[in-house]
Design a protein around this motif. Structure first.
Motif, PDB file in Angstrom:
ATOM      1  N   ARG A 169      10.665  -3.078  -5.676  1.00 36.03           N
ATOM      2  CA  ARG A 169       9.569  -3.962  -6.078  1.00 36.03           C
ATOM      3  C   ARG A 169       8.441  -3.920  -5.042  1.00 36.03           C
ATOM      4  O   ARG A 169       7.259  -3.845  -5.393  1.00 36.03           O
ATOM      5  N   ILE A 170       8.796  -3.952  -3.764  1.00 34.33           N
ATOM      6  CA  ILE A 170       7.790  -3.927  -2.704  1.00 34.33           C
ATOM      7  C   ILE A 170       6.978  -2.639  -2.772  1.00 34.33           C
ATOM      8  O   ILE A 170       5.739  -2.652  -2.706  1.00 34.33           O
ATOM      9  N   HIS A 171       7.689  -1.523  -2.892  1.00 34.17           N
ATOM     10  CA  HIS A 171       6.989  -0.236  -2.888  1.00 34.17           C
ATOM     11  C   HIS A 171       6.114  -0.064  -4.128  1.00 34.17           C
ATOM     12  O   HIS A 171       4.960   0.381  -4.040  1.00 34.17           O
ATOM     13  N   SER A 172       6.624  -0.420  -5.280  1.00 36.78           N
ATOM     14  CA  SER A 172       5.872  -0.204  -6.518  1.00 36.78           C
ATOM     15  C   SER A 172       4.758  -1.231  -6.724  1.00 36.78           C
ATOM     16  O   SER A 172       3.849  -1.008  -7.532  1.00 36.78           O
ATOM     17  N   ALA A 173       4.790  -2.343  -5.982  1.00 34.94           N
ATOM     18  CA  ALA A 173       3.741  -3.352  -6.103  1.00 34.94           C
ATOM     19  C   ALA A 173       2.521  -3.023  -5.249  1.00 34.94           C
ATOM     20  O   ALA A 173       1.445  -3.584  -5.462  1.00 34.94           O
ATOM     21  N   ALA A 174       2.673  -2.128  -4.290  1.00 31.16           N
ATOM     22  CA  ALA A 174       1.580  -1.822  -3.364  1.00 31.16           C
ATOM     23  C   ALA A 174       0.538  -0.921  -4.024  1.00 31.16           C
ATOM     24  O   ALA A 174       0.860  -0.100  -4.883  1.00 31.16           O
ATOM     25  N   GLU A 175      -0.713  -1.091  -3.620  1.00 28.80           N
ATOM     26  CA  GLU A 175      -1.763  -0.163  -4.018  1.00 28.80           C
ATOM     27  C   GLU A 175      -1.993   0.790  -2.858  1.00 28.80           C
ATOM     28  O   GLU A 175      -2.372   0.378  -1.764  1.00 28.80           O
ATOM     29  N   PHE A 176      -1.761   2.061  -3.112  1.00 23.46           N
ATOM     30  CA  PHE A 176      -1.871   3.065  -2.060  1.00 23.46           C
ATOM     31  C   PHE A 176      -3.219   3.777  -2.131  1.00 23.46           C
ATOM     32  O   PHE A 176      -3.879   3.806  -3.163  1.00 23.46           O
ATOM     33  N   ARG A 177      -3.563   4.382  -1.021  1.00 27.49           N
ATOM     34  CA  ARG A 177      -4.772   5.202  -0.941  1.00 27.49           C
ATOM     35  C   ARG A 177      -4.442   6.455  -0.148  1.00 27.49           C
ATOM     36  O   ARG A 177      -3.737   6.398   0.864  1.00 27.49           O
ATOM     37  N   VAL A 178      -4.929   7.611  -0.610  1.00 30.18           N
ATOM     38  CA  VAL A 178      -4.719   8.851   0.127  1.00 30.18           C
ATOM     39  C   VAL A 178      -5.622   8.845   1.353  1.00 30.18           C
ATOM     40  O   VAL A 178      -6.850   8.900   1.237  1.00 30.18           O
ATOM     41  N   ALA A 179      -5.007   8.768   2.523  1.00 33.37           N
ATOM     42  CA  ALA A 179      -5.778   8.755   3.763  1.00 33.37           C
ATOM     43  C   ALA A 179      -6.221  10.169   4.148  1.00 33.37           C
ATOM     44  O   ALA A 179      -7.364  10.386   4.547  1.00 33.37           O
ATOM     45  N   PHE A 180      -5.314  11.129   4.011  1.00 37.02           N
ATOM     46  CA  PHE A 180      -5.631  12.519   4.311  1.00 37.02           C
ATOM     47  C   PHE A 180      -4.521  13.393   3.755  1.00 37.02           C
ATOM     48  O   PHE A 180      -3.496  12.895   3.274  1.00 37.02           O
ATOM     49  N   CYS A 181      -4.737  14.694   3.789  1.00 33.54           N
ATOM     50  CA  CYS A 181      -3.750  15.649   3.269  1.00 33.54           C
ATOM     51  C   CYS A 181      -3.375  16.635   4.373  1.00 33.54           C
ATOM     52  O   CYS A 181      -4.145  16.888   5.294  1.00 33.54           O
ATOM     53  N   GLY A 182      -2.177  17.197   4.268  1.00 34.11           N
ATOM     54  CA  GLY A 182      -1.736  18.152   5.272  1.00 34.11           C
ATOM     55  C   GLY A 182      -0.288  18.526   5.059  1.00 34.11           C
ATOM     56  O   GLY A 182       0.287  18.193   4.023  1.00 34.11           O
TER      57      GLY A 182
END
Length: 209
Positions: free
Chosen positions: A111-124
Protein backbone atom coordinates in the motif's frame (compact mmCIF):
# COMPACT_ATOMS: atom_id res chain seq x y z
CA UNK A 1 16.81 29.73 -5.05
CA UNK A 2 18.92 26.65 -4.34
CA UNK A 3 22.69 27.14 -4.26
CA UNK A 4 24.39 25.93 -7.41
CA UNK A 5 27.94 25.67 -8.65
CA UNK A 6 29.02 25.46 -12.28
CA UNK A 7 32.10 23.60 -13.44
CA UNK A 8 33.49 23.68 -16.99
CA UNK A 9 33.64 20.34 -18.81
CA UNK A 10 35.84 20.67 -21.87
CA UNK A 11 35.23 23.68 -24.11
CA UNK A 12 31.50 23.42 -24.69
CA UNK A 13 29.89 21.90 -21.60
CA UNK A 14 28.98 22.75 -18.03
CA UNK A 15 28.33 20.56 -15.01
CA UNK A 16 25.91 22.23 -12.61
CA UNK A 17 26.12 20.96 -9.03
CA UNK A 18 23.12 21.47 -6.71
CA UNK A 19 22.26 20.87 -3.07
CA UNK A 20 20.11 17.79 -3.57
CA UNK A 21 18.09 15.73 -6.01
CA UNK A 22 15.00 17.90 -5.72
CA UNK A 23 16.98 21.00 -6.68
CA UNK A 24 18.54 19.15 -9.62
CA UNK A 25 15.09 18.06 -10.78
CA UNK A 26 13.77 21.62 -10.52
CA UNK A 27 16.67 22.98 -12.58
CA UNK A 28 16.20 20.23 -15.17
CA UNK A 29 12.50 21.08 -15.49
CA UNK A 30 13.25 24.81 -15.81
CA UNK A 31 15.91 24.18 -18.48
CA UNK A 32 13.43 22.13 -20.51
CA UNK A 33 10.74 24.78 -20.07
CA UNK A 34 13.03 27.57 -21.25
CA UNK A 35 14.30 25.54 -24.19
CA UNK A 36 10.71 24.82 -25.29
CA UNK A 37 9.91 28.54 -24.96
CA UNK A 38 12.97 29.50 -27.00
CA UNK A 39 14.54 31.52 -24.17
CA UNK A 40 17.45 29.17 -23.44
CA UNK A 41 20.75 29.67 -25.27
CA UNK A 42 21.52 26.73 -27.61
CA UNK A 43 22.26 23.54 -25.64
CA UNK A 44 22.57 20.21 -27.43
CA UNK A 45 22.03 17.93 -24.43
CA UNK A 46 20.59 18.32 -20.93
CA UNK A 47 21.43 15.33 -18.74
CA UNK A 48 20.23 15.20 -15.11
CA UNK A 49 21.83 13.02 -12.44
CA UNK A 50 21.44 12.57 -8.67
CA UNK A 51 22.56 16.09 -7.73
CA UNK A 52 23.91 17.50 -10.99
CA UNK A 53 22.79 18.54 -14.46
CA UNK A 54 25.18 18.31 -17.40
CA UNK A 55 24.74 20.82 -20.22
CA UNK A 56 26.59 19.90 -23.41
CA UNK A 57 26.98 21.59 -26.78
CA UNK A 58 27.02 25.18 -25.48
CA UNK A 59 28.36 28.01 -27.63
CA UNK A 60 29.40 30.20 -24.69
CA UNK A 61 29.61 28.19 -21.43
CA UNK A 62 30.88 31.14 -19.37
CA UNK A 63 27.94 33.33 -20.35
CA UNK A 64 25.42 30.58 -19.55
CA UNK A 65 27.12 29.86 -16.21
CA UNK A 66 26.76 33.53 -15.26
CA UNK A 67 23.14 33.58 -16.42
CA UNK A 68 22.22 30.51 -14.35
CA UNK A 69 23.19 32.31 -11.13
CA UNK A 70 20.49 34.95 -11.82
CA UNK A 71 17.61 32.52 -12.43
CA UNK A 72 14.70 32.12 -10.06
CA UNK A 73 13.97 28.40 -10.34
CA UNK A 74 10.46 27.39 -9.24
CA UNK A 75 9.99 24.19 -7.23
CA UNK A 76 8.87 21.05 -8.99
CA UNK A 77 5.13 21.00 -9.62
CA UNK A 78 3.22 17.97 -8.36
CA UNK A 79 0.83 16.46 -10.88
CA UNK A 80 1.80 18.91 -13.63
CA UNK A 81 2.49 16.14 -16.14
CA UNK A 82 0.69 13.07 -17.37
CA UNK A 83 1.41 10.09 -15.14
CA UNK A 84 2.65 6.76 -16.48
CA UNK A 85 0.98 3.86 -14.68
CA UNK A 86 2.89 0.59 -14.36
CA UNK A 87 1.04 -2.55 -13.33
CA UNK A 88 3.00 -4.53 -10.74
CA UNK A 89 2.65 -7.96 -9.19
CA UNK A 90 4.01 -7.42 -5.72
CA UNK A 91 5.56 -10.87 -5.58
CA UNK A 92 9.25 -10.04 -5.17
CA UNK A 93 11.49 -12.30 -3.09
CA UNK A 94 12.58 -9.38 -0.89
CA UNK A 95 9.11 -7.98 -0.15
CA UNK A 96 9.02 -9.60 3.31
CA UNK A 97 12.46 -8.20 4.16
CA UNK A 98 11.44 -4.71 3.04
CA UNK A 99 8.24 -4.90 5.09
CA UNK A 100 10.30 -5.93 8.12
CA UNK A 101 12.66 -2.97 7.61
CA UNK A 102 9.64 -0.68 7.44
CA UNK A 103 8.12 -2.44 10.47
CA UNK A 104 4.84 -3.05 8.65
CA UNK A 105 3.01 -6.02 7.13
CA UNK A 106 3.64 -7.03 3.51
CA UNK A 107 0.14 -5.79 2.65
CA UNK A 108 0.95 -2.39 4.17
CA UNK A 109 4.29 -2.26 2.37
CA UNK A 110 2.47 -2.73 -0.94
CA UNK A 111 0.00 0.00 0.00
CA UNK A 112 2.81 2.42 0.89
CA UNK A 113 4.69 1.81 -2.33
CA UNK A 114 1.67 1.92 -4.64
CA UNK A 115 0.25 5.05 -2.96
CA UNK A 116 3.36 7.13 -3.68
CA UNK A 117 3.70 9.41 -6.69
CA UNK A 118 7.11 8.86 -8.21
CA UNK A 119 9.20 11.00 -10.50
CA UNK A 120 12.11 9.94 -12.71
CA UNK A 121 15.07 11.82 -11.28
CA UNK A 122 17.61 10.50 -13.79
CA UNK A 123 18.49 7.45 -15.87
CA UNK A 124 21.57 5.24 -15.91
CA UNK A 125 23.05 1.79 -15.21
CA UNK A 126 21.40 0.28 -18.31
CA UNK A 127 19.31 1.60 -21.23
CA UNK A 128 15.81 2.21 -19.89
CA UNK A 129 16.73 2.02 -16.20
CA UNK A 130 15.23 5.00 -14.36
CA UNK A 131 15.95 6.13 -10.81
CA UNK A 132 12.61 7.15 -9.32
CA UNK A 133 12.11 9.29 -6.22
CA UNK A 134 8.86 9.67 -4.30
CA UNK A 135 9.01 7.50 -1.20
CA UNK A 136 9.41 9.28 2.12
CA UNK A 137 13.02 9.21 3.32
CA UNK A 138 12.08 6.92 6.21
CA UNK A 139 11.44 4.17 3.66
CA UNK A 140 14.98 4.16 2.26
CA UNK A 141 16.40 0.63 2.33
CA UNK A 142 19.96 -0.71 1.99
CA UNK A 143 21.14 -2.75 -0.93
CA UNK A 144 21.49 -6.48 -0.41
CA UNK A 145 24.70 -7.60 1.30
CA UNK A 146 25.27 -10.04 -1.55
CA UNK A 147 24.12 -8.94 -5.03
CA UNK A 148 22.31 -11.43 -7.22
CA UNK A 149 24.18 -12.65 -10.28
CA UNK A 150 21.01 -12.30 -12.37
CA UNK A 151 17.90 -10.19 -11.75
CA UNK A 152 14.96 -10.90 -14.11
CA UNK A 153 13.76 -8.22 -16.51
CA UNK A 154 10.76 -6.37 -15.16
CA UNK A 155 11.83 -6.65 -11.53
CA UNK A 156 10.62 -3.70 -9.44
CA UNK A 157 13.27 -2.91 -6.86
CA UNK A 158 14.32 -0.56 -4.08
CA UNK A 159 17.73 0.72 -3.00
CA UNK A 160 18.45 3.74 -0.84
CA UNK A 161 15.79 6.37 -1.61
CA UNK A 162 15.16 5.06 -5.13
CA UNK A 163 12.74 2.72 -6.88
CA UNK A 164 13.79 1.20 -10.19
CA UNK A 165 12.65 -1.38 -12.73
CA UNK A 166 15.21 -3.63 -14.37
CA UNK A 167 14.70 -3.33 -18.16
CA UNK A 168 16.63 -6.52 -18.93
CA UNK A 169 18.25 -9.42 -17.03
CA UNK A 170 21.39 -8.26 -15.26
CA UNK A 171 23.30 -8.60 -11.99
CA UNK A 172 21.98 -6.39 -9.21
CA UNK A 173 21.90 -5.78 -5.50
CA UNK A 174 18.60 -3.95 -5.12
CA UNK A 175 15.72 -5.28 -2.98
CA UNK A 176 13.18 -6.96 -5.30
CA UNK A 177 9.56 -6.30 -4.31
CA UNK A 178 7.60 -6.99 -7.49
CA UNK A 179 7.39 -7.75 -11.19
CA UNK A 180 5.97 -5.92 -14.21
CA UNK A 181 5.46 -6.84 -17.85
CA UNK A 182 5.91 -3.22 -18.99
CA UNK A 183 8.50 -2.73 -21.75
CA UNK A 184 10.96 -0.29 -20.20
CA UNK A 185 13.19 -0.16 -23.29
CA UNK A 186 12.11 -0.63 -26.90
CA UNK A 187 14.56 0.59 -29.59
CA UNK A 188 11.70 0.65 -32.10
CA UNK A 189 9.72 3.12 -29.95
CA UNK A 190 10.19 6.89 -29.79
CA UNK A 191 11.44 7.57 -27.23
CA UNK A 192 12.93 4.13 -26.68
CA UNK A 193 12.77 4.53 -22.90
CA UNK A 194 9.32 4.31 -21.30
CA UNK A 195 10.55 6.39 -18.36
CA UNK A 196 12.55 9.54 -19.10
CA UNK A 197 13.77 12.22 -16.64
CA UNK A 198 10.89 14.23 -15.24
CA UNK A 199 8.23 11.59 -15.96
CA UNK A 200 5.64 11.04 -13.23
CA UNK A 201 5.01 7.38 -12.38
CA UNK A 202 2.55 5.37 -10.30
CA UNK A 203 2.78 1.66 -9.57
CA UNK A 204 -0.60 -0.08 -9.69
CA UNK A 205 -0.98 -3.42 -7.88
CA UNK A 206 -1.94 -6.21 -10.29
CA UNK A 207 -2.93 -9.83 -9.84
CA UNK A 208 -0.24 -12.17 -8.55
CA UNK A 209 0.85 -15.03 -10.75
Amino acid sequence: MSTLRTLPVGEHALLVELENGEAAGALHAELLRRRAAGTLPPVREIVPAARTVLLDGITDPRALAAELTTWRIPPLETGAQETVEISVRYDGPDLADVAALWEVSEHEAVRIHSAAEFRVAFCGFAPGFAYLTGLDERYAVPRRDTPRTSVPAGSVALAGPYTGVYPRPSPGGWQLIGTTDAALWDPHREPAALLTPGTRVRFVPGAAR
